[in-house]
Write a protein that holds these residues in place. Structure first.
Motif, mmCIF file in Angstrom:
data_model
loop_
_atom_site.group_PDB
_atom_site.id
_atom_site.type_symbol
_atom_site.label_atom_id
_atom_site.label_comp_id
_atom_site.label_asym_id
_atom_site.label_seq_id
_atom_site.Cartn_x
_atom_site.Cartn_y
_atom_site.Cartn_z
ATOM 1 N N TYR A 1 0.818 -1.183 0.003
ATOM 2 C CA TYR A 1 0.042 -0.015 -0.033
ATOM 3 C C TYR A 1 0.894 1.244 0.111
ATOM 4 O O TYR A 1 0.505 2.280 -0.418
ATOM 5 C CB TYR A 1 -0.972 0.041 1.236
ATOM 6 C CG TYR A 1 -2.245 -0.922 0.865
ATOM 7 C CD1 TYR A 1 -2.992 -0.920 0.062
ATOM 8 C CD2 TYR A 1 -2.028 -2.202 1.676
ATOM 9 C CE1 TYR A 1 -4.248 -1.719 -0.067
ATOM 10 C CE2 TYR A 1 -2.923 -3.213 1.570
ATOM 11 C CZ TYR A 1 -3.957 -2.826 0.492
ATOM 12 O OH TYR A 1 -5.129 -3.571 0.253
ATOM 13 N N GLY A 2 2.062 1.196 0.719
ATOM 14 C CA GLY A 2 2.995 2.341 0.274
ATOM 15 C C GLY A 2 2.343 3.436 1.136
ATOM 16 O O GLY A 2 1.503 3.403 2.182
ATOM 17 N N SER A 3 2.663 4.633 1.155
ATOM 18 C CA SER A 3 2.210 5.994 1.420
ATOM 19 C C SER A 3 2.299 6.098 3.033
ATOM 20 O O SER A 3 3.208 5.599 3.553
ATOM 21 C CB SER A 3 1.146 6.480 0.575
ATOM 22 O OG SER A 3 -0.111 5.860 1.282
ATOM 23 N N TRP A 4 1.219 6.699 3.568
ATOM 24 C CA TRP A 4 1.180 6.788 4.910
ATOM 25 C C TRP A 4 1.068 5.361 5.711
ATOM 26 O O TRP A 4 1.523 5.388 6.818
ATOM 27 C CB TRP A 4 0.110 7.720 5.626
ATOM 28 C CG TRP A 4 -1.405 7.176 5.133
ATOM 29 C CD1 TRP A 4 -2.102 7.179 4.208
ATOM 30 C CD2 TRP A 4 -2.098 6.323 6.208
ATOM 31 N NE1 TRP A 4 -3.131 6.570 4.383
ATOM 32 C CE2 TRP A 4 -3.108 6.050 5.358
ATOM 33 C CE3 TRP A 4 -1.859 5.540 7.439
ATOM 34 C CZ2 TRP A 4 -4.260 5.213 6.049
ATOM 35 C CZ3 TRP A 4 -2.824 4.889 8.146
ATOM 36 C CH2 TRP A 4 -3.972 4.705 7.428
ATOM 37 N N ASP B 1 2.457 2.629 4.762
ATOM 38 C CA ASP B 1 4.005 2.150 4.993
ATOM 39 C C ASP B 1 4.832 2.923 6.105
ATOM 40 O O ASP B 1 5.524 2.420 7.035
ATOM 41 C CB ASP B 1 4.608 2.500 3.671
ATOM 42 C CG ASP B 1 6.025 1.936 3.515
ATOM 43 O OD1 ASP B 1 6.377 1.021 4.191
ATOM 44 O OD2 ASP B 1 6.828 2.416 2.725
ATOM 45 N N ASP B 2 4.331 4.260 5.954
ATOM 46 C CA ASP B 2 5.213 5.106 6.956
ATOM 47 C C ASP B 2 4.697 4.849 8.381
ATOM 48 O O ASP B 2 5.881 4.556 9.381
ATOM 49 C CB ASP B 2 4.965 6.849 6.724
ATOM 50 C CG ASP B 2 5.742 7.298 5.662
ATOM 51 O OD1 ASP B 2 6.513 6.630 4.992
ATOM 52 O OD2 ASP B 2 5.269 8.452 5.256
ATOM 53 N N ARG C 1 8.817 -6.285 3.042
ATOM 54 C CA ARG C 1 8.499 -4.873 2.414
ATOM 55 C C ARG C 1 9.538 -4.660 1.251
ATOM 56 O O ARG C 1 9.012 -4.242 0.111
ATOM 57 C CB ARG C 1 8.600 -3.790 3.454
ATOM 58 C CG ARG C 1 8.465 -2.501 2.884
ATOM 59 C CD ARG C 1 8.653 -1.332 4.020
ATOM 60 N NE ARG C 1 8.541 -0.095 3.780
ATOM 61 C CZ ARG C 1 10.002 0.601 2.918
ATOM 62 N NH1 ARG C 1 11.062 -0.040 3.159
ATOM 63 N NH2 ARG C 1 9.656 1.637 2.499
ATOM 64 N N THR D 1 1.915 1.566 -8.638
ATOM 65 C CA THR D 1 1.905 2.680 -7.557
ATOM 66 C C THR D 1 1.800 3.684 -8.085
ATOM 67 O O THR D 1 1.510 4.881 -7.581
ATOM 68 C CB THR D 1 3.056 2.731 -6.404
ATOM 69 O OG1 THR D 1 4.192 2.553 -7.409
ATOM 70 C CG2 THR D 1 3.036 1.234 -5.616
ATOM 71 N N ASP D 2 1.583 3.818 -9.444
ATOM 72 C CA ASP D 2 1.613 5.122 -10.164
ATOM 73 C C ASP D 2 0.387 6.261 -9.882
ATOM 74 O O ASP D 2 -0.699 5.720 -9.708
ATOM 75 C CB ASP D 2 1.453 4.923 -11.757
ATOM 76 C CG ASP D 2 2.909 5.027 -12.331
ATOM 77 O OD1 ASP D 2 3.605 5.609 -11.710
ATOM 78 O OD2 ASP D 2 2.832 4.373 -13.652
ATOM 79 N N ASP D 3 0.853 7.224 -9.466
ATOM 80 C CA ASP D 3 -0.361 8.429 -9.230
ATOM 81 C C ASP D 3 0.041 9.445 -10.603
ATOM 82 O O ASP D 3 -0.724 10.401 -10.543
ATOM 83 C CB ASP D 3 -0.127 8.860 -7.940
ATOM 84 C CG ASP D 3 0.956 9.421 -7.566
ATOM 85 O OD1 ASP D 3 2.094 9.460 -8.504
ATOM 86 O OD2 ASP D 3 1.164 9.476 -6.087
ATOM 87 N N ARG D 4 0.840 9.081 -11.552
ATOM 88 C CA ARG D 4 1.327 9.998 -12.658
ATOM 89 C C ARG D 4 -0.112 9.977 -13.538
ATOM 90 O O ARG D 4 -0.591 8.770 -13.900
ATOM 91 C CB ARG D 4 2.277 9.669 -13.524
ATOM 92 C CG ARG D 4 3.539 9.774 -12.747
ATOM 93 C CD ARG D 4 4.441 9.242 -13.567
ATOM 94 N NE ARG D 4 4.666 7.546 -13.933
ATOM 95 C CZ ARG D 4 5.783 7.010 -14.485
ATOM 96 N NH1 ARG D 4 6.451 7.623 -15.024
ATOM 97 N NH2 ARG D 4 5.504 5.690 -14.605
#
Ligand SMILES: Nc1ncnc2c1ncn2[C@@H]1O[C@H](COP(=O)(O)OP(=O)(O)OP(=O)(O)O)[C@@H](O)[C@H]1O
Ligand code: SF4
Ligand SMILES: [Mg+2]
Length: 693
Positions: free
Chosen positions: A127-130, A132-133, A182, A586-589
């Motif tokens: 999922y990455g982003s927050w 992941d953080d 991860r 994971t592209d948000d482009r």
């Protein structure tokens, strides 16, 4: 895509069939048969497992039975071969019972760590982003705690019990598993098969479970075995400090009890210590075998210090046309090592096919092929006559073309076509000359009992064609596209080649069949020890399949590296552009990156970097001919494992943080010249034997 531990496979028509991956068990058995260390590891593990499981039956004494005043040293003569402890308890029996708990703690604790850690790693990485953080900060905090103190604290709070020790020790390994998982997921989620799974509508949970998790298995197995060994040592430490109830015999507890008697009765602690050491060694050796068996892709990673199978030096191919001379391949050098998949990637028109056809001298008569050397197994192919090349083609080097429908003869059965290649090249007793072949073709056909027909059926089976006996008698038009391409692969294997050149072998197929065919090629490479030169324009295919990659543009090489290095750290602006233009999960482009401009005209190509009209970092040196710069992170690697053909890598060119040249110091041009001289040779040979210009 067939994944490493999948129990779902597809048949050759793409239909789903279910079955256990017995091939993995076969691979494991093969690894154990081949590898002496694996045999030792397995023997140790099985011996201790058997001792632990059968302790109630095999142990000569009750492990708790005491005989006061009976402290006895190890002796082969008496009842206690490993001696007794200070209470007169039989050490052999205690070690056998102790193995039950020590192995249970080892496997149990690491399983706890794996279940929690892998789950965290999968979620964080996918999922990455927050998410992941947050998860990784928790893992960081866990990592910062001294685990032994935590384990002692947990045992102190919840009591001295086996399960508390298992959870306390397991907790310490959560961060190891979370980090490894991860890291793997971060790279896997960019793979084409993960993207393909998303594109066919699979949900996140399904993608994680079916595509991502099985592909993290190899490193996790290694970690598991290393940590089982560590957990057994941790149990020993905890027991030493009072983890499990002192009366329970565990190897750690035995070790602890013996510490007060080190000088009078060394065996009480030394023998359990030895058992721990031997088991840890056995588990690690067996873990290596498991890793080798499950890590399908890493098999056959080339050793670049071996003799290359194919060595190409300064290959130049041009075509005379009405408009002028087309420099289709312009000074290309590479090696292919035994047992590797070597990818050649580049845009349409970059010279990939012409490079392959030049090697086999399969080009039109308007072409000129010359090179310092094209050596296959040490022999210069360009110096061979046409008759000699006939033996090489199909026999030593086979080629698979893009479109299976045009690669097969429509009026011959597929069995005949494969059998013919076998008779032509492989060591067969059957005569394969002109007249015998004519007789077979027009009068008798190939006997169904002949060696060549049987081999054809075997090969169809190997490439996954169901019911090969019946299929062998069919014509190409009776097969689907995926099956036809499998037939072409079987035909390529029939001459028992050492190198298969596959020129875009899957471009004409849909994505699920493409994955099967590529998998087939990798499996064949592993099982039959052939090397593969895989030509493609698809970076996703490269990532999934290749060990090393050459990037081509306008007839020249731009970069060469192992696939991991190329994707992790592309050095050439063109490669960076290519990688920027592929979609990621994971592209948000909103838009993919594009490389502006078009490929230059290859007629009377100007000297210098062919990419310079499209390169946003072009600078004044870029009109110099390109040379090979070593871009390896390991500068001692010999030969270089990462080569960039871009003047930004000249030792005398200083770049800023954005990678633009800011200063050219003295010696930059001399470096280009010296590399050009190094690359030159007097041995330039022309395929047609003519003079070099
Ligand atoms: N017989 C020929 N005569 C003249 N030019 C040719 C001939 N064959 C190939 N070329 C040119 O050589 C260049 C390289 O072609 P090649 O087929 O090797 O490209 P490629 O990288 O394989 O591209 P693709 O991905 O489209 O297959 C192209 O510009 C092509 O037009
Ligand atoms: S040599 Fe020059 S033009 Fe070519 S890629 Fe490097 S910086 Fe760009
Ligand atoms: Mg091509």
């Amino acid at each position: 895509m067939m994944s490493i531990l999948s129990i779902v496979e597809y048949d050759s028509d793409g239909a789903t069939v279910f079955g256990i991956r017995t091939d993995l068990i076969e691979r494991l058995v093969d690894t154990i048969k081949r590898d002496f260390k694996a045999k030792i590891g397995l023997t140790i593990v099985l011996t201790f497992l058997a001792a632990a499981i059968l302790a109630p039956e095999l142990a000569p004494f009750d492990p708790m039975a005491q005989e006061f005043g009976m402290l006895q040293a190890p002796t082969l003569a008496g009842d206690h071969p490993l001696g007794t402890d200070s209470y007169g308890r039989d050490l052999l029996s205690r070690i056998m019972y102790g193995a039950r708990i020590s192995l249970l703690v080892g496997v149990g604790a690491v399983s706890v760590g794996a279940i929690v850690g892998v789950t965290i790693g999968l979620v964080a990485g996918y999922y990455g982003s927050w998410i992941d953080d947050v998860l990784m900060r928790i893992i960081d905090i866990m990592w910062a705690f001294p685990w032994l103190l935590i384990a002692i604290m947990l045992v102190a709070i919840f009591g001295q019990s086996l399960w508390n020790v298992i959870f306390a020790v397991g907790f310490a390994y959560v961060d190891d598993f979370a980090r490894i998982t991860r890291g793997e997921v971060l790279s896997i989620r960019e793979e084409e098969y993960a993207l393909a799974a998303k594109s066919v509508g699979l949900g996140d949970l399904q993608i994680i479970a079916e595509e991502v998790l099985p592909n993290t298995v190899a490193p996790l197995i290694v970690q598991f075995t290393v940590l089982v060994a560590r957990a057994m040592l941790a149990e020993a430490t905890l027991s030493f400090l009072g983890g499990v109830k002192p009366t329970t015999p565990t190897w750690g507890a035995l070790l602890g009890q013996g510490r007060n008697f080190l000088t009078q009765a060394w065996w009480i602690s030394v023998i359990p210590g030895l058992m721990i050491m031997i088991t840890v060694l056995g588990i690690n050796l067996f873990g290596d075998a498991l890793r080798d068996a499950f890590d399908v892709k890493d098999e056959g990673v080339p050793n670049m210090n071996d003799e290359p199978l194919l060595e190409v030096r300064n290959l130049r191919t041009s075509f005379k046309t009405e408009r002028g001379t087309v420099d289709a391949v312009d000074g290309v050098s590479f090696e292919i090592y035994p047992g590797e998949v070597f990818g050649v990637v580049g845009e349409s028109g970059s010279g990939k096919s012409v490079t392959a056809l030049s090697l086999l001298q399969l080009l039109d008569s308007n072409s000129t092929v010359e090179a310092d050397a094209v050596r296959f197994k040490g022999e210069n192919l360009l110096a061979k006559s046409d008759a000699e090349m006939q033996d090489v083609r199909g026999g030593e080097i086979s080629m698979i073309f893009q479109d299976p429908s045009t690669s097969l003869n429509p009026v011959m059965t597929i069995g005949e076509q494969i059998a013919e290649v076998y008779r032509q090249h492989a060591s067969s007793a059957e005569s394969g000359g002109f007249w015998p072949e004519m007789k077979r073709k027009y009068v008798t056909g190939t006997s169904k009992k002949s060696e060549s027909w049987q081999r054809a059926i075997e090969l169809l089976d190997i490439v996954g064609i169901p019911d090969p006996e019946a299929r062998a008698t069919e014509y190409p038009h009776q097969l689907s596209g995926g099956m036809r391409q499998r037939v072409v692969i079987a035909q390529a294997l029939a001459g028992d080649p050492e190198l298969i050149i596959a020129d875009e072998p899957t471009t004409a197929l849909d994505v699920s069949i493409e994955a099967q065919i590529l998998n087939e090629l990798v499996d064949l490479k592993n099982d039959y020890d052939v090397s593969v030169m895989l030509i493609t324009h698809d970076m996703g295919v490269v990532r999934e399949t290749c060990n090393r990659v050459a990037v081509m543009y306008a007839g020249e090489l731009m970069e060469q590296a192992t696939d991991d290095d190329l994707f992790a750290e592309p050095h050439h602006p063109y490669t960076q552009g290519l990688l920027g233009s592929i979609p990621r999960i994971t592209d948000d482009r909103e838009w993919l990156d594009v490389i502006e401009g078009t490929v230059p005209d290859l007629i009377d190509k100007p000297a210098g970097c062919p990419f310079r009209d499209r390169c946003d970092r072009a600078f004044e040196m870029c009109d110099q001919p390109l040379v090979a710069y070593d871009a390896s992170s390991d500068s001692n690697s010999e030969p270089s494992e990462h080569t960039a053909y871009c003047h930004l890598h000249n030792d005398h060119v200083e770049t800023n943080a954005d990678g633009h040249a800011v200063d050219i110091t003295e010696g930059a041009h001399a470096e280009v010249e010296s590399k050009r001289v190094d690359a030159k040779s007097d041995e330039m040979v022309r395929a047609d034997g003519g003079d070099n210009q």
